[in-house]
Motif scaffolding. Structure first.
Motif, mmCIF file in Angstrom:
data_model
loop_
_atom_site.group_PDB
_atom_site.id
_atom_site.type_symbol
_atom_site.label_atom_id
_atom_site.label_comp_id
_atom_site.label_asym_id
_atom_site.label_seq_id
_atom_site.Cartn_x
_atom_site.Cartn_y
_atom_site.Cartn_z
ATOM 1 N N TYR A 1 10.903 41.600 42.033
ATOM 2 C CA TYR A 1 11.937 40.605 42.356
ATOM 3 C C TYR A 1 11.297 39.290 42.798
ATOM 4 C CZ TYR A 1 15.232 44.566 42.485
ATOM 5 O OH TYR A 1 15.993 45.665 42.192
ATOM 6 N N GLU A 2 10.273 39.371 43.653
ATOM 7 C CA GLU A 2 9.624 38.159 44.148
ATOM 8 C C GLU A 2 8.890 37.408 43.043
ATOM 9 O OE1 GLU A 2 8.815 39.440 48.775
ATOM 10 O OE2 GLU A 2 7.092 39.051 47.487
ATOM 11 N N GLU A 3 8.400 38.132 42.062
ATOM 12 C CA GLU A 3 7.686 37.491 40.960
ATOM 13 C C GLU A 3 8.605 37.164 39.789
ATOM 14 O OE1 GLU A 3 4.259 39.854 40.080
ATOM 15 O OE2 GLU A 3 3.595 39.812 42.163
ATOM 16 N N ASN A 4 9.911 37.393 39.995
ATOM 17 C CA ASN A 4 10.926 37.050 38.996
ATOM 18 C C ASN A 4 10.730 37.801 37.677
ATOM 19 O OD1 ASN A 4 13.316 35.649 38.498
ATOM 20 N ND2 ASN A 4 12.231 34.020 37.409
ATOM 21 N N ARG A 5 10.214 39.038 37.764
ATOM 22 C CA ARG A 5 10.024 39.852 36.568
ATOM 23 C C ARG A 5 11.244 40.691 36.247
ATOM 24 N NH1 ARG A 5 4.556 42.017 38.681
ATOM 25 N NH2 ARG A 5 6.109 43.371 39.571
ATOM 26 N N SER A 6 12.086 40.917 37.254
ATOM 27 C CA SER A 6 13.324 41.662 37.024
ATOM 28 C C SER A 6 14.405 41.147 37.958
ATOM 29 C CB SER A 6 13.111 43.168 37.222
ATOM 30 O OG SER A 6 12.766 43.442 38.546
ATOM 31 N N SER A 7 15.638 41.461 37.601
ATOM 32 C CA SER A 7 16.793 41.015 38.389
ATOM 33 C C SER A 7 17.225 42.108 39.354
ATOM 34 C CB SER A 7 17.964 40.683 37.459
ATOM 35 O OG SER A 7 17.621 39.646 36.594
ATOM 36 N N PRO A 8 17.505 41.726 40.599
ATOM 37 C CA PRO A 8 17.950 42.718 41.573
ATOM 38 C C PRO A 8 19.308 43.310 41.210
ATOM 39 C CG PRO A 8 17.370 40.646 42.652
ATOM 40 C CD PRO A 8 17.367 40.396 41.184
ATOM 41 N N THR A 9 19.499 44.550 41.608
ATOM 42 C CA THR A 9 20.801 45.190 41.426
ATOM 43 C C THR A 9 21.752 44.656 42.477
ATOM 44 O OG1 THR A 9 20.274 46.968 42.966
ATOM 45 C CG2 THR A 9 19.691 47.326 40.629
ATOM 46 N N ILE A 10 23.041 44.841 42.239
ATOM 47 C CA ILE A 10 24.026 44.419 43.231
ATOM 48 C C ILE A 10 23.830 45.198 44.525
ATOM 49 C CG2 ILE A 10 25.847 45.976 42.439
ATOM 50 C CD1 ILE A 10 26.310 42.408 43.840
ATOM 51 N N GLU A 11 23.426 46.456 44.433
ATOM 52 C CA GLU A 11 23.180 47.260 45.626
ATOM 53 C C GLU A 11 22.055 46.653 46.470
ATOM 54 O OE1 GLU A 11 23.333 48.563 42.512
ATOM 55 O OE2 GLU A 11 25.149 49.792 42.622
ATOM 56 N N PHE A 12 21.001 46.194 45.778
ATOM 57 C CA PHE A 12 19.906 45.555 46.497
ATOM 58 C C PHE A 12 20.390 44.274 47.155
ATOM 59 C CE2 PHE A 12 16.663 42.319 46.829
ATOM 60 C CZ PHE A 12 15.694 42.959 47.576
ATOM 61 N N LEU A 13 21.145 43.468 46.430
ATOM 62 C CA LEU A 13 21.623 42.200 46.985
ATOM 63 C C LEU A 13 22.491 42.420 48.217
ATOM 64 C CD1 LEU A 13 22.436 40.225 43.728
ATOM 65 C CD2 LEU A 13 20.533 39.841 45.316
ATOM 66 N N MET B 1 17.409 32.066 38.634
ATOM 67 C CA MET B 1 16.890 33.289 39.188
ATOM 68 C C MET B 1 15.602 33.039 39.983
ATOM 69 S SD MET B 1 18.078 36.143 39.279
ATOM 70 C CE MET B 1 17.699 37.803 39.575
ATOM 71 N N ARG B 2 14.883 32.006 39.622
ATOM 72 C CA ARG B 2 13.645 31.677 40.318
ATOM 73 C C ARG B 2 13.909 31.384 41.798
ATOM 74 N NH1 ARG B 2 10.241 27.542 37.130
ATOM 75 N NH2 ARG B 2 10.341 29.263 35.685
ATOM 76 N N ILE B 3 15.052 30.780 42.089
ATOM 77 C CA ILE B 3 15.412 30.482 43.479
ATOM 78 C C ILE B 3 15.537 31.776 44.275
ATOM 79 C CG2 ILE B 3 17.224 29.561 44.983
ATOM 80 C CD1 ILE B 3 17.769 27.484 42.762
ATOM 81 N N LEU B 4 16.211 32.760 43.720
ATOM 82 C CA LEU B 4 16.371 34.039 44.398
ATOM 83 C C LEU B 4 15.009 34.668 44.678
ATOM 84 C CD1 LEU B 4 18.069 36.354 45.514
ATOM 85 C CD2 LEU B 4 18.168 37.274 43.188
ATOM 86 N N ALA B 5 14.124 34.647 43.720
ATOM 87 C CA ALA B 5 12.782 35.223 43.896
ATOM 88 C C ALA B 5 12.057 34.539 45.049
ATOM 89 C CB ALA B 5 11.978 35.072 42.601
ATOM 90 N N LYS B 6 12.115 33.220 45.108
ATOM 91 C CA LYS B 6 11.461 32.482 46.191
ATOM 92 C C LYS B 6 12.103 32.810 47.536
ATOM 93 C CE LYS B 6 9.847 28.532 43.542
ATOM 94 N NZ LYS B 6 9.925 27.077 43.365
ATOM 95 N N ASN B 7 13.421 32.947 47.559
ATOM 96 C CA ASN B 7 14.109 33.226 48.812
ATOM 97 C C ASN B 7 13.797 34.620 49.342
ATOM 98 O OD1 ASN B 7 15.206 30.694 48.858
ATOM 99 N ND2 ASN B 7 17.200 31.316 48.085
#
Length: 69
Positions: A36-48, A1-7
């Motif tokens: 999301y950027e700080e990796n404190r929560s996971s994005p929803t599919i709608e956000f993705l 998940m950290r990769i997603l936050a960085k991206n």
């Protein structure tokens, strides 16, 4: 998940967007982008889906190491 936050942060910065600007574009709050950027929560599919459409990348790419400038 950290990769997603960085991206998320990296792609936002490449377009020279603030968290507020990106939040407005994707119809979420600035604090949601921050979490999301700080990796404190996971994005929803709608956000993705919105994120991938906005940046014109497949969702799967969001979870890989990007080698962008």
């Amino acid at each position: 998940m950290r990769i997603l936050a960085k991206n998320i942060k990296h792609l936002r910065a490449l377009k020279k967007l603030t968290q507020e600007n990106l939040a407005e574009e994707l119809c979420v709050t600035r604090s949601r982008i921050s979490s999301y950027e700080e990796n404190r929560s996971s994005p929803t599919i709608e956000f993705l889906i919105s994120f991938s459409e906005y940046f014109k990348i497949p969702i799967a790419v969001s979870y890989t190491h990007l080698t962008l400038p």
